[in-house]
Write an enzyme that holds these catalytic residues in place. Structure first.
Site, PDB file in Angstrom:
ATOM      1  CE1 TYR A  20      27.262  27.323   9.218  1.00 39.63           C
ATOM      2  CE2 TYR A  20      26.355  25.524   7.914  1.00 39.63           C
ATOM      3  CZ  TYR A  20      26.384  26.253   9.085  1.00 39.63           C
ATOM      4  OH  TYR A  20      25.540  25.920  10.128  1.00 39.63           O
TER       5      TYR A  20
ATOM      6  CB  SER B  37      25.701  22.010   9.682  1.00 42.20           C
ATOM      7  OG  SER B  37      24.774  22.348   8.669  1.00 42.20           O
TER       8      SER B  37
HETATM    9  O1  NJP Z   1      23.028  31.207  14.857  1.00 41.50           O
HETATM   10  P1  NJP Z   1      22.866  32.717  15.300  1.00 41.50           P
HETATM   11  P2  NJP Z   1      22.347  29.852  15.374  1.00 41.50           P
HETATM   12  N1  NJP Z   1      32.942  34.207  18.897  1.00 41.50           N
HETATM   13  O2  NJP Z   1      23.434  33.492  14.187  1.00 41.50           O
HETATM   14  C1  NJP Z   1      27.946  33.624  18.179  1.00 41.50           C
HETATM   15  C2  NJP Z   1      24.606  25.796  13.830  1.00 41.50           C
HETATM   16  N2  NJP Z   1      23.495  25.440  12.946  1.00 41.50           N
HETATM   17  O3  NJP Z   1      21.921  29.963  16.775  1.00 41.50           O
HETATM   18  O4  NJP Z   1      29.489  36.770  19.214  1.00 41.50           O
HETATM   19  C3  NJP Z   1      31.977  33.886  19.765  1.00 41.50           C
HETATM   20  O5  NJP Z   1      21.491  33.004  15.756  1.00 41.50           O
HETATM   21  C4  NJP Z   1      26.980  34.782  18.142  1.00 41.50           C
HETATM   22  O6  NJP Z   1      27.267  35.678  19.198  1.00 41.50           O
HETATM   23  P3  NJP Z   1      28.039  37.108  19.053  1.00 41.50           P
HETATM   24  C5  NJP Z   1      25.370  27.020  13.419  1.00 41.50           C
HETATM   25  O7  NJP Z   1      26.323  26.765  12.412  1.00 41.50           O
HETATM   26  C6  NJP Z   1      22.434  26.274  12.805  1.00 41.50           C
HETATM   27  O8  NJP Z   1      21.371  29.417  14.365  1.00 41.50           O
HETATM   28  O9  NJP Z   1      27.504  37.882  20.189  1.00 41.50           O
HETATM   29  N3  NJP Z   1      30.693  33.741  19.422  1.00 41.50           N
HETATM   30  C7  NJP Z   1      25.660  34.097  18.408  1.00 41.50           C
HETATM   31  O10 NJP Z   1      25.459  33.953  19.795  1.00 41.50           O
HETATM   32  C8  NJP Z   1      26.028  27.402  14.729  1.00 41.50           C
HETATM   33  O11 NJP Z   1      27.212  26.657  14.919  1.00 41.50           O
HETATM   34  C9  NJP Z   1      21.397  25.921  11.947  1.00 41.50           C
HETATM   35  O12 NJP Z   1      27.705  37.639  17.697  1.00 41.50           O
HETATM   36  C10 NJP Z   1      30.375  33.955  18.137  1.00 41.50           C
HETATM   37  C11 NJP Z   1      25.847  32.734  17.785  1.00 41.50           C
HETATM   38  O13 NJP Z   1      27.260  32.531  17.583  1.00 41.50           O
HETATM   39  C12 NJP Z   1      24.988  27.003  15.761  1.00 41.50           C
HETATM   40  O14 NJP Z   1      24.099  26.104  15.108  1.00 41.50           O
HETATM   41  C13 NJP Z   1      21.455  24.716  11.246  1.00 41.50           C
HETATM   42  C14 NJP Z   1      31.332  34.302  17.175  1.00 41.50           C
HETATM   43  C15 NJP Z   1      25.179  32.613  16.436  1.00 41.50           C
HETATM   44  O15 NJP Z   1      23.826  32.812  16.587  1.00 41.50           O
HETATM   45  C16 NJP Z   1      24.195  28.171  16.322  1.00 41.50           C
HETATM   46  O16 NJP Z   1      23.599  28.869  15.240  1.00 41.50           O
HETATM   47  C17 NJP Z   1      22.555  23.883  11.423  1.00 41.50           C
HETATM   48  C18 NJP Z   1      32.657  34.422  17.602  1.00 41.50           C
HETATM   49  N4  NJP Z   1      33.649  34.773  16.751  1.00 41.50           N
HETATM   50  C19 NJP Z   1      23.574  24.252  12.273  1.00 41.50           C
HETATM   51  N5  NJP Z   1      30.704  34.440  15.972  1.00 41.50           N
HETATM   52  C20 NJP Z   1      20.210  26.806  11.739  1.00 41.50           C
HETATM   53  N6  NJP Z   1      20.058  27.910  12.485  1.00 41.50           N
HETATM   54  O17 NJP Z   1      19.360  26.477  10.892  1.00 41.50           O
HETATM   55  C21 NJP Z   1      29.401  34.194  16.196  1.00 41.50           C
HETATM   56  O18 NJP Z   1      22.600  22.720  10.750  1.00 41.50           O
HETATM   57  N7  NJP Z   1      29.193  33.909  17.487  1.00 41.50           N
END
Ligand code: NJP
Length: 254
Positions: A156, A143
């Site tokens: 974060y 990020s």
């Molecule tokens: O996030 P979100 P994004 N074990 O909240 C999963 C980075 N990023 O798509 O487990 C397994 O819509 C959760 O699934 P669930 C960011 O840091 C983003 O935006 O079912 N999975 C869901 O599928 C991240 O690394 C932005 O709740 C786990 C997903 O993670 C990546 O991009 C900017 C979990 C999160 O979906 C995807 O983020 C940037 C666990 N313990 C970097 N906990 C941005 N959006 O602006 C959560 O620079 N998940």
């Protein structure tokens, strides 16, 4: 992206947002995908939709803060598709957003468990498989916050900065074994994470309008590109999608 066809990939955090977009995009390019996340119903539904569209997809419930569950997801990919060619360490959390003195020590640590240890677990489980294969690509979600302090995001920022170094360490140890480890800084992306950020109202990112963010499909396209031969020079680096030159290289703009 034709060269991706026939490869197999494990994508963590594939139940929504960027991870879901990567799974769908990969499948469109002929990649056989395993979707991993905690929301079993969601990943099963998305995998079913991919299969109905002619792709190959499997789902496995996986909490990336458990090494055993990450190892089982890697095993699912090799057992089902015969290899693990690509791992995308995408799962991540930002909640709860709070300044240091207001933060909950347990919840702060949980963010590190997911955002940092989850990535390490992915590397630890996938690298031996890829080493045996003599090839593989691992994309770690970093990020802009890895290099910029933002109020309320200490958990974060610290975890993402550590992930960037983890990418460099893994590249140093395994590049000569045919494994490419690369980070991605997607910029701000229109997902549920940005809904939480906006609700916090705590720093300049929370003031952005939803239309300021790129789509999850753009981030997914960049991840797919990072897995191609054209992106070989990005090994060990964090590829930032924020500037036009990078977007042009991926083919998102002309
Ligand atoms: O996030 P979100 P994004 N074990 O909240 C999963 C980075 N990023 O798509 O487990 C397994 O819509 C959760 O699934 P669930 C960011 O840091 C983003 O935006 O079912 N999975 C869901 O599928 C991240 O690394 C932005 O709740 C786990 C997903 O993670 C990546 O991009 C900017 C979990 C999160 O979906 C995807 O983020 C940037 C666990 N313990 C970097 N906990 C941005 N959006 O602006 C959560 O620079 N998940």
């Amino acid at each position: 992206m034709r060269e991706l066809s026939g490869r197999s990939a494990l994508i963590t955090g594939a139940s929504r947002g960027i991870g879901e977009a990567i799974a769908r995009k990969f499948a469109k390019y002929g990649v056989r995908v395993v979707l991993a996340a905690r929301s079993e119903g969601e990943i099963s539904r998305i995998a079913d939709e991919i299969v109905q569209d002619g792709g190959q997809a499997q789902a496995i419930a996986c909490d990336v803060s458990s090494y055993a569950e990450v190892a089982a997801a890697v095993e699912k990919c090799t057992a089902t598709f015969g290899s693990l060619d690509i791992l995308v360490n995408n799962a991540g959390v930002i909640d709860p957003i709070s300044r240091l003195a207001d933060s909950d020590p347990e919840q702060w640590a949980t963010t590190v468990d997911v955002n940092l240890k989850g990535v390490y677990y992915g590397l630890r489980a996938a690298i031996p498989v890829m080493e045996r294969q003599g090839s593989g690509v691992i994309v770690n979600f970093s990020s802009g916050a890895a290099a910029n302090a933002l109020e309320g995001w200490s958990h974060y920022c610290a975890a993402k900065a550590a992930v960037a170094l983890l990418t460099q360490c893994a590249d140093k140890e395994y590049r000569d074994k045919g494994i490419r480890v690369v980070g991605i800084r997607p910029g701000t992306v229109a997902t549920e994470m940005q809904v939480s950020i906006k609700a916090s109202g705590i720093n300049p990112i929370s003031q952005l309008d939803f239309s300021d963010h790129i789509s999850p499909e753009w981030a997914a396209e960049a991840v797919a590109w990072l897995c191609t031969a054209d992106a070989e020079d990005q090994a060990g680096l964090d590829f930032s999608l924020k500037d036009d030159a990078a977007r042009r290289r991926v083919g998102l703009i002309s």
